[in-house]
Scaffold this motif. Structure first.
Motif, PDB file in Angstrom:
ATOM      1  N   GLU A 245      52.347  43.176  22.788  1.00 24.40           N
ATOM      2  CA  GLU A 245      52.210  42.881  24.219  1.00 24.40           C
ATOM      3  C   GLU A 245      51.574  44.052  24.960  1.00 24.40           C
ATOM      4  O   GLU A 245      50.708  43.856  25.821  1.00 24.40           O
TER       5      GLU A 245
ATOM      6  N   LEU B 277      47.925  44.137  24.215  1.00 19.95           N
ATOM      7  CA  LEU B 277      47.247  43.062  24.930  1.00 19.95           C
ATOM      8  C   LEU B 277      47.032  43.442  26.391  1.00 19.95           C
ATOM      9  O   LEU B 277      45.949  43.224  26.944  1.00 19.95           O
ATOM     10  N   LEU B 278      48.034  44.023  27.022  1.00 16.56           N
ATOM     11  CA  LEU B 278      47.896  44.463  28.408  1.00 16.56           C
ATOM     12  C   LEU B 278      46.816  45.545  28.537  1.00 16.56           C
ATOM     13  O   LEU B 278      46.036  45.548  29.497  1.00 16.56           O
ATOM     14  N   GLU B 279      46.772  46.460  27.566  1.00 15.35           N
ATOM     15  CA  GLU B 279      45.745  47.513  27.591  1.00 15.35           C
ATOM     16  C   GLU B 279      44.350  46.911  27.470  1.00 15.35           C
ATOM     17  O   GLU B 279      43.421  47.320  28.177  1.00 15.35           O
ATOM     18  N   LEU B 280      44.191  45.934  26.602  1.00 12.64           N
ATOM     19  CA  LEU B 280      42.889  45.292  26.442  1.00 12.64           C
ATOM     20  C   LEU B 280      42.488  44.521  27.695  1.00 12.64           C
ATOM     21  O   LEU B 280      41.316  44.531  28.088  1.00 12.64           O
ATOM     22  N   GLU B 281      43.442  43.860  28.331  1.00 12.48           N
ATOM     23  CA  GLU B 281      43.147  43.151  29.576  1.00 12.48           C
ATOM     24  C   GLU B 281      42.723  44.129  30.670  1.00 12.48           C
ATOM     25  O   GLU B 281      41.801  43.851  31.437  1.00 12.48           O
ATOM     26  N   GLN B 282      43.377  45.276  30.718  1.00 15.78           N
ATOM     27  CA  GLN B 282      43.017  46.300  31.711  1.00 15.78           C
ATOM     28  C   GLN B 282      41.590  46.812  31.457  1.00 15.78           C
ATOM     29  O   GLN B 282      40.803  46.958  32.391  1.00 15.78           O
ATOM     30  N   GLU B 283      41.264  47.071  30.195  1.00 15.67           N
ATOM     31  CA  GLU B 283      39.913  47.528  29.856  1.00 15.67           C
ATOM     32  C   GLU B 283      38.874  46.477  30.251  1.00 15.67           C
ATOM     33  O   GLU B 283      37.804  46.808  30.766  1.00 15.67           O
ATOM     34  N   LEU B 284      39.192  45.216  30.034  1.00 16.67           N
ATOM     35  CA  LEU B 284      38.282  44.130  30.385  1.00 16.67           C
ATOM     36  C   LEU B 284      38.064  44.080  31.902  1.00 16.67           C
ATOM     37  O   LEU B 284      36.928  43.934  32.373  1.00 16.67           O
ATOM     38  N   ARG B 285      39.136  44.214  32.670  1.00 15.85           N
ATOM     39  CA  ARG B 285      39.012  44.226  34.125  1.00 15.85           C
ATOM     40  C   ARG B 285      38.157  45.397  34.588  1.00 15.85           C
ATOM     41  O   ARG B 285      37.322  45.258  35.484  1.00 15.85           O
TER      42      ARG B 285
ATOM     43  N   LYS C  41      34.483  44.692  33.860  1.00 12.12           N
ATOM     44  CA  LYS C  41      33.945  43.714  34.803  1.00 12.12           C
ATOM     45  C   LYS C  41      33.696  44.364  36.155  1.00 12.12           C
ATOM     46  O   LYS C  41      32.692  44.091  36.814  1.00 12.12           O
TER      47      LYS C  41
END
Length: 135
Positions: free
Chosen positions: A115, A118-126, A129
């Motif tokens: 988890e 996953l949160l770290e990857l979502e942050q990198e994606l944001r 962008k």
């Protein structure tokens, strides 16, 4: 007299051709659970028939083919049985290895780490962008 010389040769040729044609059968595939029995029976029959033909006695050729086929089939069946037992033991061992033997705590830690990742990857994606939108 010439006919008598051709008869054993014709019998040998016919026997060999039938044996070779039988080897092309799908009953000899390794996926078939009785493949070794089938190969043993055909091989034994060919050996028995060949021995009888070489001795020049047609009755002995037939008896040798039958005896060889039975002996080859029995030995092939024993090999099939042994292979089936080994395959079953291998499957049981593989199933035991695949089982998850971790404790509840270890499983929960692994879930939390997943988890967090996953949160770290979502942050990198944001962030990527946002950088792309600024440009």
């Amino acid at each position: 007299m010439r006919l008598m010389n051709r008869f054993p040769k014709a019998l040998i040729t016919t026997t060999l051709l039938l044996g070779l044609a039988g080897c092309a059968s799908s009953d000899f595939d390794t996926d078939n659970e009785n493949a070794n029995r089938n190969r043993g029976a055909v091989g034994g029959a060919l050996v028995g028939a060949t021995m009888g033909v070489l001795l020049g006695e047609p009755e002995l050729a037939v008896k040798g083919a039958v005896a060889g086929g039975v002996a080859g089939g029995v030995s092939g069946s024993m090999k099939d049985l042994d292979d089936a037992r080994k395959r079953e033991n291998t499957e049981i061992t593989a199933d035991a290895i695949r089982q998850d033997n971790r404790s509840d705590t270890e499983r929960r830690v692994a879930e939390l780490e997943a988890e967090i990742r996953l949160l770290e990857l979502e942050q990198e994606l944001r962030e990527k962008k946002a950088d792309r939108d600024e440009v």
